[in-house]
Design an enzyme around this catalytic site. Structure first.
Site, mmCIF file in Angstrom:
data_model
loop_
_atom_site.group_PDB
_atom_site.id
_atom_site.type_symbol
_atom_site.label_atom_id
_atom_site.label_comp_id
_atom_site.label_asym_id
_atom_site.label_seq_id
_atom_site.Cartn_x
_atom_site.Cartn_y
_atom_site.Cartn_z
ATOM 1 C CG HIS A 71 -8.511 9.040 2.994
ATOM 2 N ND1 HIS A 71 -8.389 7.708 2.770
ATOM 3 C CD2 HIS A 71 -9.800 9.090 2.120
ATOM 4 C CE1 HIS A 71 -8.731 7.273 1.938
ATOM 5 N NE2 HIS A 71 -9.909 7.866 1.457
ATOM 6 C CG ASN A 106 -8.538 1.245 -1.564
ATOM 7 O OD1 ASN A 106 -8.324 0.386 -2.521
ATOM 8 N ND2 ASN A 106 -9.154 0.614 -0.627
ATOM 9 C CG ASN A 107 -4.967 8.874 -2.925
ATOM 10 O OD1 ASN A 107 -5.714 9.240 -3.549
ATOM 11 N ND2 ASN A 107 -4.190 9.559 -2.029
ATOM 12 C CG ASP A 150 -1.865 2.202 6.474
ATOM 13 O OD1 ASP A 150 -2.143 1.838 5.282
ATOM 14 O OD2 ASP A 150 -2.384 3.028 7.021
ATOM 15 C CG ASP A 180 -1.747 7.368 0.700
ATOM 16 O OD1 ASP A 180 -1.309 8.583 0.800
ATOM 17 O OD2 ASP A 180 -2.672 6.981 -0.040
ATOM 18 C CE LYS A 193 -5.341 -0.957 -0.907
ATOM 19 N NZ LYS A 193 -4.012 -0.524 -0.481
ATOM 20 C CG ASP A 217 -1.806 0.988 1.244
ATOM 21 O OD1 ASP A 217 -2.360 1.576 0.266
ATOM 22 O OD2 ASP A 217 -2.027 1.904 2.338
#
Length: 306
Positions: free
Chosen positions: A189, A63-64, A245, A31, A220, A29
């Site tokens: 977020h 996922n961003n 994370d 972030d 995800k 991932d």
């Protein structure tokens, strides 16, 4: 342990090396794992370079959806990561466009609640987008035009989310033949200074409630992102490792795809939350428990350099 409830084993030194020796593909991932905002996590650029030098294939699954892949390449370079290629980056925006083009084979337009990153990936994939014109003064859902060619609605992160966008999407979804997709389920977020921003998942939830329909999630923890990578690179789940994370997305994604999972504690989820999932009697929560835990990807760097 891959593919089921993990044991939350804290890894150090030789244990990390043994795990990496058994894997050929490493999925990160972004972030909270390799960077936080505009700061690289200590040791992350070196970890990525060393893994590649040792013959590992490295991918980034995020996922961003706020930026297209080409902008991710620029960010990796800006933060000191060497030789990260666009084809190694799989964002929920890119995968949503790929789904509409290759899986749904959309015959018509997609109405988008989302940001520029989603729009760019859709256009790059050749997926027609219903244009959102400037709202007329005093316009309402009673009088605004609706595009008859819309055959799908896609919801992503949108800082300019409005009641009108919600209402239009709701009208399109009255047709059972209109696809309903979400880039990702992330509810919020973290921001600097302890603030948070609503994520794509919260906007999707609003539309699900208003339309009485459930969205198909592309990012995800859906396994479509892994299928997207695997279709291009032929990944073997048994030889793949997911490092993230967030328990409910990154770790559950790995579990859903049969990958070994590592939780790093530099982002959203905590060790206490991971242990609570491990000890839960709920099967879905158990699947959110990671196989392994490290404090940071810096632990991986230390193990590789020993």
């Amino acid at each position: 342990m891959a593919g089921g409830g993990g044991g939350c084993v804290t890894l150090r030194g030789a244990q990390i090396r043994d795990l990496l020796d058994a894997k050929h593909n490493v999925l990160f991932d972004c972030d909270g794992v390799v960077w936080n905002g505009e700061t690289a996590v200590t040791g992350a650029p070196e970890v990525v370079s060393l893994l590649k030098q040792r013959g590992k294939r490295v991918f980034f699954v995020t996922n961003n959806c706020t930026r297209p892949r080409e902008n991710y390449v620029q960010k990796f370079s800006r933060l000191g990561f060497a030789d990260v290629a666009e084809e190694e980056i799989f964002s929920s925006a890119y995968c949503s466009a790929a789904y509409l083009r290759d899986v749904a084979r959309l015959q018509g337009k997609v109405y988008v609640i989302g940001c520029g990153g989603v729009m760019k990936e859709l256009r790059d994939a050749g997926v027609p987008v219903a244009e959102e014109g400037d709202a007329e003064p005093g316009a309402s859902i009673y009088t605004c035009p609706l595009d008859p060619d819309v055959k799908a609605v896609l919801v992503g992160y949108d800082e300019n989310f409005t009641f009108m966008k919600l209402a239009k999407a709701c009208c399109y979804l009255q047709s059972s033949e209109c696809l309903f997709l979400a880039t990702d389920p992330d509810p919020w977020h973290p921001l600097r200074g302890g603030r948070v921003t609503p994520g794509s998942g919260s906007l999707t939830a609003a539309l699900e409630t208003a339309s009485s329909r459930k969205a198909t999630v592309i990012g995800k923890p859906s396994r479509f992102m892994f299928d997207c990578i695997s279709s291009q690179f032929g990944l073997d789940p048994a030889r793949s490792l997911m490092i993230g994370d967030r328990l409910e997305t990154d770790v559950l994604f790995g579990s859903n795809c049969g990958l070994a999972t590592v939780l790093t504690l530099t982002g959203v989820s905590t060790l206490q939350e991971a242990l609570a999932f491990r000890d839960s009697q709920e099967p879905q929560q158990k699947h959110c428990a990671p196989d392994y835990v490290v404090e940071s990807v810096a632990d991986i760097l230390q193990a590789l350099e020993e």
